[in-house]
Design a protein around this motif. Sequence first.
Motif, mmCIF file in Angstrom:
data_model
loop_
_atom_site.group_PDB
_atom_site.id
_atom_site.type_symbol
_atom_site.label_atom_id
_atom_site.label_comp_id
_atom_site.label_asym_id
_atom_site.label_seq_id
_atom_site.Cartn_x
_atom_site.Cartn_y
_atom_site.Cartn_z
ATOM 1 N N PRO A 1 21.247 -59.619 35.564
ATOM 2 C CA PRO A 1 21.129 -60.468 34.724
ATOM 3 C C PRO A 1 19.918 -61.458 34.878
ATOM 4 O O PRO A 1 19.523 -61.778 35.899
ATOM 5 C CB PRO A 1 22.102 -61.297 34.171
ATOM 6 C CG PRO A 1 23.464 -60.596 35.092
ATOM 7 C CD PRO A 1 22.891 -59.840 35.973
ATOM 8 N N GLY A 2 18.696 -61.362 33.889
ATOM 9 C CA GLY A 2 17.737 -62.166 34.263
ATOM 10 C C GLY A 2 16.521 -61.666 34.926
ATOM 11 O O GLY A 2 15.369 -62.245 34.917
ATOM 12 N N LEU A 3 16.722 -60.849 35.656
ATOM 13 C CA LEU A 3 15.694 -60.059 36.249
ATOM 14 C C LEU A 3 14.574 -59.642 35.474
ATOM 15 O O LEU A 3 13.515 -59.745 35.839
ATOM 16 C CB LEU A 3 16.144 -58.983 37.070
ATOM 17 C CG LEU A 3 15.294 -58.239 38.134
ATOM 18 C CD1 LEU A 3 14.496 -59.277 38.948
ATOM 19 C CD2 LEU A 3 15.745 -57.141 38.998
ATOM 20 N N ALA A 4 14.868 -58.987 34.635
ATOM 21 C CA ALA A 4 13.559 -58.517 33.556
ATOM 22 C C ALA A 4 12.778 -59.510 33.324
ATOM 23 O O ALA A 4 11.528 -59.513 33.395
ATOM 24 C CB ALA A 4 14.193 -57.636 32.360
ATOM 25 N N GLU A 5 13.298 -60.673 32.705
ATOM 26 C CA GLU A 5 12.588 -62.047 32.109
ATOM 27 C C GLU A 5 11.684 -62.419 33.393
ATOM 28 O O GLU A 5 10.463 -62.792 33.542
ATOM 29 C CB GLU A 5 13.455 -62.968 31.783
ATOM 30 C CG GLU A 5 14.073 -62.448 30.277
ATOM 31 C CD GLU A 5 15.215 -61.587 30.531
ATOM 32 O OE1 GLU A 5 15.725 -61.278 31.551
ATOM 33 O OE2 GLU A 5 15.477 -61.115 29.477
ATOM 34 N N GLU A 6 12.572 -62.446 34.665
ATOM 35 C CA GLU A 6 11.655 -63.032 35.942
ATOM 36 C C GLU A 6 10.551 -62.023 36.283
ATOM 37 O O GLU A 6 9.364 -62.524 36.457
ATOM 38 C CB GLU A 6 12.529 -62.797 36.910
ATOM 39 C CG GLU A 6 13.688 -64.068 36.964
ATOM 40 C CD GLU A 6 14.502 -63.998 38.358
ATOM 41 O OE1 GLU A 6 14.152 -63.716 39.363
ATOM 42 O OE2 GLU A 6 15.723 -64.382 37.980
ATOM 43 N N LEU A 7 10.445 -60.792 36.410
ATOM 44 C CA LEU A 7 9.464 -59.899 36.726
ATOM 45 C C LEU A 7 8.404 -59.878 35.638
ATOM 46 O O LEU A 7 7.305 -59.775 35.743
ATOM 47 C CB LEU A 7 9.888 -58.509 36.881
ATOM 48 C CG LEU A 7 11.044 -58.392 37.898
ATOM 49 C CD1 LEU A 7 11.354 -56.680 38.058
ATOM 50 C CD2 LEU A 7 10.420 -58.858 39.241
ATOM 51 N N SER A 8 9.002 -59.965 34.214
ATOM 52 C CA SER A 8 8.093 -59.909 32.967
ATOM 53 C C SER A 8 7.019 -61.233 33.205
ATOM 54 O O SER A 8 5.940 -61.127 33.041
ATOM 55 C CB SER A 8 8.697 -60.145 31.870
ATOM 56 O OG SER A 8 9.269 -58.998 31.451
#
Length: 148
Positions: free
Chosen positions: A99-106
Amino acid sequence: MLDTTALLDQIVPASEAAAVAYGVSVLTRTQDEAANATVRLGQRLIGRLLNRDADTAPDSGPVRTAVVRLAEAGADPDVLALRRAELRIALRTALTDTPGLAEELSALLPTPPPPPAVHAEGERSVAVGGDNSGSISTGDGAGGAPRQ
């Protein structure tokens, strides 16, 4: 929720460039090394993937393994294609399981340029601001496929 496939299309090339450019040492290189922007971005992405808090993120082992295997793949195009696919799968799994990894990498990715401005002028004009994979018909009786 972010589109995982679109995010992977941006993350994989940068991560691959870092792995190919620096080999296994990409796992420990610092962000300040002289490198091109794509490699530096790949380093930041890989670093973020591998250095997440162990209490809140799944094991980074599959991503680490995929990076190492890609870095060691050599020049054989078939092996490179396989290793790229393995990296993509490991990254997709990490993105969907964390959870939240996609947003962090984006947040690490550059902002894409805005779409081109388009303008159609006149009766029955058509303007396409991106890709079109279908028919564009205008005029009297315009419609689907031609009748036979």
